[in-house]
Write an enzyme that holds these catalytic residues in place. Structure first.
Site, mmCIF file in Angstrom:
data_model
loop_
_atom_site.group_PDB
_atom_site.id
_atom_site.type_symbol
_atom_site.label_atom_id
_atom_site.label_comp_id
_atom_site.label_asym_id
_atom_site.label_seq_id
_atom_site.Cartn_x
_atom_site.Cartn_y
_atom_site.Cartn_z
ATOM 1 N N GLY B 221 0.795 -1.305 0.024
ATOM 2 C CA GLY B 221 0.023 -0.094 0.385
ATOM 3 C C GLY B 221 0.698 1.625 -0.112
ATOM 4 O O GLY B 221 1.494 1.595 -0.582
ATOM 5 N N SER B 222 0.536 2.152 0.421
ATOM 6 C CA SER B 222 1.335 3.596 0.882
ATOM 7 C C SER B 222 2.772 3.376 0.824
ATOM 8 O O SER B 222 3.237 4.142 1.048
ATOM 9 C CB SER B 222 -0.021 4.902 1.218
ATOM 10 O OG SER B 222 -0.870 4.854 0.958
ATOM 11 N N THR B 223 2.737 2.482 1.683
ATOM 12 C CA THR B 223 4.267 2.536 2.160
ATOM 13 C C THR B 223 5.218 2.294 1.352
ATOM 14 O O THR B 223 6.051 3.222 1.295
ATOM 15 C CB THR B 223 4.880 1.536 3.466
ATOM 16 O OG1 THR B 223 4.525 0.221 3.159
ATOM 17 C CG2 THR B 223 3.886 1.384 4.838
ATOM 18 N N PHE B 224 4.842 1.503 -0.006
ATOM 19 C CA PHE B 224 5.426 1.803 -1.274
ATOM 20 C C PHE B 224 5.796 3.161 -1.634
ATOM 21 O O PHE B 224 6.524 3.356 -2.201
ATOM 22 C CB PHE B 224 4.505 0.338 -2.108
ATOM 23 C CG PHE B 224 5.486 0.624 -3.115
ATOM 24 C CD1 PHE B 224 6.853 -0.234 -3.441
ATOM 25 C CD2 PHE B 224 5.654 0.813 -4.901
ATOM 26 C CE1 PHE B 224 7.540 -0.883 -3.891
ATOM 27 C CE2 PHE B 224 6.812 0.669 -5.502
ATOM 28 C CZ PHE B 224 7.281 -0.645 -4.785
ATOM 29 N N LYS B 225 5.056 4.128 -1.355
ATOM 30 C CA LYS B 225 4.887 5.217 -1.686
ATOM 31 C C LYS B 225 6.521 6.402 -1.437
ATOM 32 O O LYS B 225 6.793 6.785 -2.551
ATOM 33 C CB LYS B 225 4.012 6.823 -1.365
ATOM 34 C CG LYS B 225 2.729 6.080 -2.195
ATOM 35 C CD LYS B 225 1.227 7.073 -1.675
ATOM 36 C CE LYS B 225 0.565 6.392 -1.841
ATOM 37 N NZ LYS B 225 -1.359 6.872 -1.033
#
Lengths: 468, 487
Positions: B221-225
């Protein structure tokens, strides 16, 4: 057919050397007893009482055989008996040690049966030496030997008599005991082949035409009408393979057939033809029979967990190899390994058990002794004057060599694993008796080959007898 | 007839030569490999009679062998485990029919058969001392491990957490929840019951035997941003103030639209948003656009630099085997855009996301993660000592510094992860809430490190199907783990 071979320089000197034999036998007895002593020390920290009992019985048997030899075959090769006794003794010690570790009862471990069979084998060996003064008389029984070999091979297939175990049918049950007739069949087969091929060798070595690549001769093709023996041999081997599913015996007997055919004819074309048709048939069997595919899977993918987990899969082979791996170069010492946990550790897998306890070093020593025995057999063949005896000696030597190759080659995955005994080492009466019979034949032939020719009366006359 | 007989004896010699060569190969060269084959059940059953070395975490023996034999009997060692269930996924269990965790990977050292112990074994043999296996000392910090495990226990949800020391790669904590008590499955006095207990664990629906920290992949999810932002800075020369279109609802040429998930569904009222603000509030559409602008290769390459997509045979072994994390090259916009926010085909182990955080914390340099600090023999002299090893330079130091500054905003009052804030310490972080498709709830993530200007610990926490948000469920656990080191 007492054709004298032209190669006289291969004759052995007429020296008895029975005292050297006695010293070597003494060493084998010491080795056997030491092996039991070390096993006892490793298993429960003390020298086992059984060492004295079994050691004395084994020693007495060995010495009795030696003494008999002094009287009835004084010129016999002095290395053969010590080699056989060494293997027999190590086998006895190992079987005893395996049973001691398995039952946990070191004082009552049973190797008695093996010793009884050893005694029976030795008696048979001496009896053979006593009654058979000239091996060439065996040549008279060409077709009787063939019949005997056939019957012995066919016995396990007889319903009610044959016993099928572990995916192969190579036993017969008599009075609650199992007997492995193929052990004796191989001797009968060698006798038959020796006498048959000696008479037919001229014909079989005729070349019909040559196969050439460019200017180089590749092989001679035999005449089509001479193919009959090869066809019979091949059909017999494949029939045996398919019906008994005993790849080991089939391979051993067919290999012996090819080797002896080669010795008789000196034509490599027979070997090439024989190997190709056997491989062809084996490939076909692989296609048709699940049993052979399983064998090949075990051979190639032994360490695959799926193959390992199958019923009748590679578990036994892998455990054997793991045992050998624990043995490493120097071994765990007699009694130090865990080989007794492997199925058939004292029979088909005895070399793996020895490999664990004695390591690479010990196994090499054992192999060298077997090899020495084989080479003595070959040497007797070279030294003998009669063609039949040459064939018989080299045939017996090769059977012994090839049998060890089939067993150990299977254990080390050079070839597919097949159940088979190791001469002298493995537990089992049939194997021991047939091994001692083979030793008897070799001793007799070596005695005849080395015994000085009777001295002609030296007259003052003109004729001078030249000793060969 | 003598020539063929001679040739036959040469052939016999060749056969024996082949046997001897093969025997030398098996018993000489292959012996160790065969002994260490997993099919070798002996290494477990028979070693019960030998003093196996302990596994040590912080100065405590968390796995050790006790002699339970009666007097005058040969020694029989029962393996015991201290520290409850929280260490089991790392330490593993040493059962009658197999082993797992460090017990499995370091078996040869623990049981003393490893070649590196050969000299000492030889000495023991001569001096007649009972041989003893080596001590394996782990990098795990008990306080960090306990903080993480307690967090999951209180939450009552499944998941995993990993903490890494950024400048060495030493794994300070590796939590997988639920876990099990290794003592239940290793009894040598009641092997049947131990076996049944193990089978029961195998069949349990929440998979306590699965080490989720290393052996399970989740959509990050957004941690991959953080990875996407790193690629944007490295490949597109972006900076914290660079802007990107951030519509409330992003449509593609094909495939479903991508809406924003932030509260109110907007990032900057629909106008282009800065990179810094996009990280702070976790904007989806701007990051999807960043990914599309840089292209699938740049994104996948950046992920690979952090440790994703290891080549076959190059997977991480810490020494427990870590399954590969995946960020394949995408070409379709709707899929690539979603990859940029850690969805679609992007999947990561918790360890991998901790490595991303640790890489940013360590000026872009990703260290090889490791669990074994040192191995010592029975009298504590060092057999091996792990020295930190650089895995890759994932980003330049300046990129890492920009990422760190932006990540600090996340734990600020206006960010998505204020629950990870520690009073008096700057904490860099990133929240994540990953769609999982189907009926099950979202995975809730938090990755971060502290203190931001001199990082001592980097963490990644994932709540499996927590159904909440990363900021609410995962951030508190991450904070407790970081506090165990920085406070």
């Amino acid at each position: 057919m007492s054709t004298t071979a032209p190669e006289a320089p291969t004759a052995l000197p007429p020296i008895q050397r029975r005292n050297a034999e006695l010293v070597l036998i003494g060493i084998t007895i010491v080795i056997t007893m030491s092996a039991m002593a070390v096993s006892g020390l490793n298993l429960n920290g003390s020298i086992p009482g059984a060492m004295w009992g079994y050691g004395l019985i084994f020693g007495a048997l060995a010495l009795a055989t030696h003494v008999a030899l002094r009287f009835i075959a004084p010129y016999a090769d002095p290395l053969i008996l010590p080699c056989a006794l060494f293997l027999n003794g190590i086998g006895v010690a190992m079987i005893w040690r395996l049973d001691a570790a398995d039952s946990g009862d070191i004082e009552h471990a049973g190797v008695g049966m093996q010793l009884i069979w050893t005694a029976v084998g030795m008696v048979m060996c001496i009896a053979l030496l006593f009654f058979l003064k000239e091996p060439r008389v065996l040549q008279r029984y060409t077709y009787i030997s063939a019949l005997a070999a056939l019957i012995l091979i066919a016995l396990p297939m007889v319903p009610g008599l044959g016993v099928s175990e572990f995916g192969a049918r190579r036993w017969i049950g008599i009075a609650g005991r199992t007997l492995q007739p193929s052990e004796f069949a191989k001797i009968a087969l060698v006798i038959f082949l020796a006498s048959y091929l000696v008479t037919k060798r001229q014909v079989l070595s005729l070349a019909a035409r040559q196969i050439k690549i460019g200017r180089f001769k590749v092989m001679d093709l035999p005449r089509a009408r001479d193919f009959m023996p090869m066809v019979v041999g091949w059909v017999a081997a494949i029939g045996l393979l398919v019906i008994t599913k005993d790849l080991g015996t089939s391979l051993l007997l067919f290999g012996t057939f090819l080797a002896m055919l080669y010795v008789a004819t000196q034509r490599s074309s027979w070997v090439i033809i024989g190997v190709s048709v056997f491989l062809g048939a084996a490939a076909l069997a692989f296609q048709i029979f699940w049993h052979f595919r399983q064998r090949v899977d075990i051979w190639f993918y032994a360490f695959d967990p799926e193959v390992y987990g199958r019923l009748g899969g590679s578990e036994q082979l892998v455990k054997g190899q793991i045992g050998m791996a624990y043995g490493g170069v120097f071994g765990t010492g007699m009694g130090g390994g865990q080989a007794h946990r492997i199925f058939a550790a004292d029979s088909d897998f005895i070399l793996a058990s020895l490999g664990e306890d004695l390591g690479l070093t010990g196994l090499m020593a054992i192999l060298l002794v077997i090899f020495l025995l084989v080479q003595r057999g070959m040497r007797i063949a070279l030294a003998s004057r009669e063609l039949f005896v040459k064939m018989l000696a080299s045939g017996l030597a090769f059977v012994m060599c090839f049998q060890v190759f089939v067993v150990l080659g299977g254990l080390t995955r050079i070839i597919p694993l097949t159940g088979m005994t190791t001469p002298f080492l493995a537990a089992g009466g049939s194997a021991l008796m047939s091994s001692w019979l083979m030793i008897g034949l070799l001793l007799r032939m070596s005695d005849n080959a080395r015994r000085p020719a009777p001295q002609a009366i030296q007259d003052e006359g003109a004729t001078q007898v030249i000793r060969r | 007839m003598n020539t063929p007989i001679r040739r036959l004896s040469v052939f016999a010699m060749l056969l024996f030569g082949a046997l001897m060569l093969q025997l030398t190969w098996i018993q000489g060269f292959q012996a160790e490999a065969i002994r260490e084959d997993p099919l070798n059940s002996r290494q477990y059953t028979e070693r019960l009679t030998e003093q196996r070395g302990p596994i040590v975490i912080g100065d405590e023996n968390v796995a050790f062998s006790t002699d339970i034999s009666e007097e005058d009997e040969p020694a029989r060692f029962q393996r015991e485990y201290a520290g409850g269930t929280m260490y089991t996924p790392v330490v593993g269990s040493f059962r009658s029919y197999g082993a797992s965790g460090i017990e499995y990977t370091e078996n040869a050292l623990l049981d003393g058969s490893d070649d590196r112990l050969a000299v000492r074994n030889f000495r023991d043999m001569i001096t007649g001392r009972e041989p003893e296996g080596a001590r394996v000392e782990l990098t795990i910090d008990p306080a960090v491990q306990e903080a993480g495990f307690k967090g999951f226990e209180q939450l009552g949800m499944n998941g995993a957490a990993v903490a890494i020391e950024p400048d060495t790669g030493a794994i300070l904590g590796s939590v997988s929840y639920p876990s099990y008590d290794a003592n239940d499955v290793v009894s040598i006095t009641d092997i049947t019951e131990a076996g049944e207990n193990y089978v029961a664990l195998e069949n349990q629906e929440d998979q306590p035997l699965l080490n989720r920290a290393l052996r399970e992949r989740y959509a990050p999810g957004s941690t991959f941003k953080i990875v996407t932002a790193a690629a944007a800075i490295e490949h597109l020369d972006a900076g914290p103030d660079s802007t990107q279109d951030a519509p409330d609802n992003l449509s593609f040429n094909s495939g479903p639209n991508l809406p924003n998930a932030t509260p109110g569904g907007t990032c900057n009222g629909g106008s282009p948003d800065t990179l810094a603000h996009s990280i702070q509030i976790s904007c989806n559409t701007s990051f999807a656009n960043w990914a599309i602008e840089m292209g699938g290769e740049a994104l996948s390459e950046q992920a690979t630099a952090f440790g994703f997509n290891p080549e076959e045979g190059e997977e991480f072994n810490v020494p427990l085997n870590v399954i590969p994390s995946l960020a394949p090259v995408e070409s379709e916009d709707s899929i690539l855009g979603r990859a940029g926010i850690g969805q679609s085909n992007v999947e990561s182990t918790p360890l991998q996301m901790a490595m991303v955080a640790a890489g940013v914390a360590n000026s872009g340099e990703v260290m090889h993660p490791y669990l074994v600090d040192s191995v010592r023999d029975a009298d504590r002299s060092v057999v091996t000592q792990t020295s930190p090893e650089v895995y890759s330079q994932a980003t330049s130091a300046s990129t890492a510094s920009m990422l760190k500054d932006m990540m600090v905003l996340v734990t600020g009052p206006d960010g998505s992860g204020p629950n990870a804030a520690i009073p008096g310490v700057d904490v860099a972080g990133k929240t994540g809430t990953a769609e999982t498709g189907g009926e099950l709830g979202t995975h809730n993530w938090f990755i971060g490190f502290a203190p931001a200007d001199d990082p001592e610990i980097a963490v990644a926490v994932v709540i499996e199907h927590g159904g909440g948000s990363g900021g609410s469920l995962a951030a508190p656990i991450a904070r407790q783990m970081m506090e165990a080191v920085v406070l």
